[in-house]
Scaffold this motif. Sequence first.
Motif, short mmCIF file in Angstrom:
data_model
loop_
_atom_site.label_atom_id
_atom_site.label_comp_id
_atom_site.label_asym_id
_atom_site.label_seq_id
_atom_site.Cartn_x
_atom_site.Cartn_y
_atom_site.Cartn_z
N ASP A 146 49.80 20.33 -0.69
CA ASP A 146 50.84 21.17 -0.67
C ASP A 146 51.84 20.68 -1.93
O ASP A 146 52.80 21.49 -1.94
N ASP A 150 44.45 23.87 7.04
CA ASP A 150 44.97 25.23 6.57
C ASP A 150 44.05 26.49 6.76
O ASP A 150 44.61 27.34 6.97
N HIS A 154 43.16 18.47 5.28
CA HIS A 154 44.26 19.34 5.06
C HIS A 154 43.91 20.66 4.74
O HIS A 154 44.34 21.56 5.40
N HIS A 195 44.02 24.16 -3.11
CA HIS A 195 43.37 24.21 -1.56
C HIS A 195 41.84 24.90 -1.80
O HIS A 195 41.55 25.97 -1.28
#
Length: 191
Positions: A40, A110, A106, A70
């Motif tokens: 992030d 997400d 992560h 991402h």
Amino acid sequence: MQYRTHFTTSLVVALPIMAATDTLTIGSVLAVGLGAVFPDIDEPHSWIGCRTRGISDVLNKVFGHRGITHSLAGIFVVFLTVALMIGLTDFKAIIGLYFILGYILHIVEDSFSKSGVKWLIPLSEHSFQSGMGVVWYRTGSIVENFIFLGSILILILQIKTLDFNIASFTGINLTGNLENLINQTKSFIGR
Ligand SMILES: [Zn+2]
């Protein structure tokens, strides 16, 4: 997903791996935790983005939030960077590996959000939702709060049930020191 939920859910996955491989240290936990909030960095208002203003602003302008950081390409770049750090400096391999694990977790987390993750950027802008559109959450929603609380409960259970060796975790041999103290006291009284 908020940074705190990334932190706790990633640890839920990582702690058993650490316990099984005898690598449960503060360094490992922090490495997973940092990896778990790091993607992030492309959002200036995120926890990590606030602390890296300038870098996070540029990344957000160039790639947008949940862009290249991402994606599989992002994981590859992080992997290469960590591999170079391990190869060229004294950076510990195990810390680097746990950082990469946190980073990947992560993106997986997400990918269960309503909007999913664009794994194949820059090749494709297609968004993949890991819960097949059935299992999903919205960032900051009640569902996410439940996930956060649930992961804390699981962490407490894990810490209780795992072979949690405080000496290897903190580097301080508490039990050993305590035994020494008791022995010294005994010999003092015996005298
Ligand atoms: Zn994210």
